[in-house]
Motif scaffolding. Structure first.
Motif, PDB file in Angstrom:
ATOM      1  N   HIS A 186       0.911  -1.153   0.080  1.00  0.00           N
ATOM      2  CA  HIS A 186      -0.018  -0.131  -0.077  1.00  0.00           C
ATOM      3  C   HIS A 186       0.833   1.177   0.157  1.00  0.00           C
ATOM      4  O   HIS A 186       0.503   2.275  -0.521  1.00  0.00           O
ATOM      5  CB  HIS A 186      -0.840  -0.063   1.130  1.00  0.00           C
ATOM      6  N   LEU A 187       1.997   1.227   0.607  1.00  0.00           N
ATOM      7  CA  LEU A 187       2.807   2.304   0.814  1.00  0.00           C
ATOM      8  C   LEU A 187       3.604   2.658  -0.702  1.00  0.00           C
ATOM      9  O   LEU A 187       3.518   3.859  -1.042  1.00  0.00           O
ATOM     10  CB  LEU A 187       4.030   2.069   1.900  1.00  0.00           C
ATOM     11  N   SER A 188       3.888   1.795  -1.218  1.00  0.00           N
ATOM     12  CA  SER A 188       4.494   1.969  -2.661  1.00  0.00           C
ATOM     13  C   SER A 188       3.249   2.440  -3.577  1.00  0.00           C
ATOM     14  O   SER A 188       3.619   3.404  -4.550  1.00  0.00           O
ATOM     15  CB  SER A 188       4.946   0.656  -3.348  1.00  0.00           C
ATOM     16  N   GLU A 189       2.247   1.893  -3.396  1.00  0.00           N
ATOM     17  CA  GLU A 189       0.992   2.566  -4.253  1.00  0.00           C
ATOM     18  C   GLU A 189       0.648   3.714  -4.205  1.00  0.00           C
ATOM     19  O   GLU A 189       0.638   4.760  -4.931  1.00  0.00           O
ATOM     20  CB  GLU A 189      -0.102   1.457  -4.127  1.00  0.00           C
ATOM     21  N   ARG A 190       0.800   3.988  -2.691  1.00  0.00           N
ATOM     22  CA  ARG A 190       0.395   5.636  -2.128  1.00  0.00           C
ATOM     23  C   ARG A 190       1.605   6.569  -2.843  1.00  0.00           C
ATOM     24  O   ARG A 190       1.285   7.610  -3.122  1.00  0.00           O
ATOM     25  CB  ARG A 190       0.542   5.575  -0.597  1.00  0.00           C
ATOM     26  N   GLN A 191       2.956   6.132  -2.698  1.00  0.00           N
ATOM     27  CA  GLN A 191       3.893   6.886  -3.279  1.00  0.00           C
ATOM     28  C   GLN A 191       3.827   7.095  -4.650  1.00  0.00           C
ATOM     29  O   GLN A 191       3.905   8.251  -5.278  1.00  0.00           O
ATOM     30  CB  GLN A 191       5.189   6.379  -2.774  1.00  0.00           C
ATOM     31  N   ARG A 192       3.313   5.912  -5.552  1.00  0.00           N
ATOM     32  CA  ARG A 192       3.083   6.010  -7.015  1.00  0.00           C
ATOM     33  C   ARG A 192       2.161   7.336  -7.010  1.00  0.00           C
ATOM     34  O   ARG A 192       2.290   8.239  -8.066  1.00  0.00           O
ATOM     35  CB  ARG A 192       2.938   4.696  -7.346  1.00  0.00           C
ATOM     36  N   LEU A 193       0.949   7.285  -6.509  1.00  0.00           N
ATOM     37  CA  LEU A 193       0.065   8.112  -6.463  1.00  0.00           C
ATOM     38  C   LEU A 193       0.363   9.438  -6.224  1.00  0.00           C
ATOM     39  O   LEU A 193       0.029  10.486  -6.797  1.00  0.00           O
ATOM     40  CB  LEU A 193      -1.311   7.744  -5.858  1.00  0.00           C
ATOM     41  N   MET A 194       0.977   9.479  -5.233  1.00  0.00           N
ATOM     42  CA  MET A 194       1.469  11.104  -4.762  1.00  0.00           C
ATOM     43  C   MET A 194       2.592  11.428  -5.724  1.00  0.00           C
ATOM     44  O   MET A 194       2.193  12.714  -6.117  1.00  0.00           O
ATOM     45  CB  MET A 194       2.398  10.774  -3.450  1.00  0.00           C
TER      46      MET A 194
END
Ligand code: ZN
Length: 118
Positions: free
Chosen positions: A76-84
């Motif tokens: 989830h953290l990597s997906e969140r950083q990608r969206l950020m």
């Protein structure tokens, strides 16, 4: 004598399946010996039911501390950083009044800097 954990997990779906003959604690065991209880506790059906019940009852702190929970949170953290990064690029393009083609260019620059945007 019945097993509450097994009845709660298997319910009525066990009737007619192969479990009915193996797990007499679903329909009620008439064998009241200690060995019958300990054999039931070691049976695969009871262990599966107990593990499933424990998984349902675990709280968010227990999930976060488990290996699977940590893997899920890091995903989830990597997906969140990608969206950020994608939103930051969109914000920069909008804030500066640049054409939408600059968004693609900015995303290419972000990927060139080592960020996987998908
Ligand atoms: Zn049981």
């Amino acid at each position: 004598m019945t097993c509450f954990t097994c009845i709660e997990f298997y319910g009525t779906k066990s009737i007619g399946s192969g479990l009915k003959g193996c797990n007499t604690f679903l329909t009620g065991s008439t064998n009241l010996k200690k060995s019958a209880v300990s054999d039931h506790e070691l049976s695969k059906a009871h262990i599966d039911a107990t593990a499933n019940t424990a998984a349902k009852c675990s709280d968010s702190a227990a999930i976060a501390s488990s290996q699977a929970g940590k893997a899920m949170l890091s995903l989830h953290l990597s997906e969140r950083q990608r969206l950020m990064h994608l939103f930051r690029n969109a914000h920069a393009v909008g804030k500066k009044g640049r054409p939408i083609t600059d968004y693609t260019w900015l995303c290419n620059v972000t990927e060139a800097n080592g960020v996987d945007l998908g």
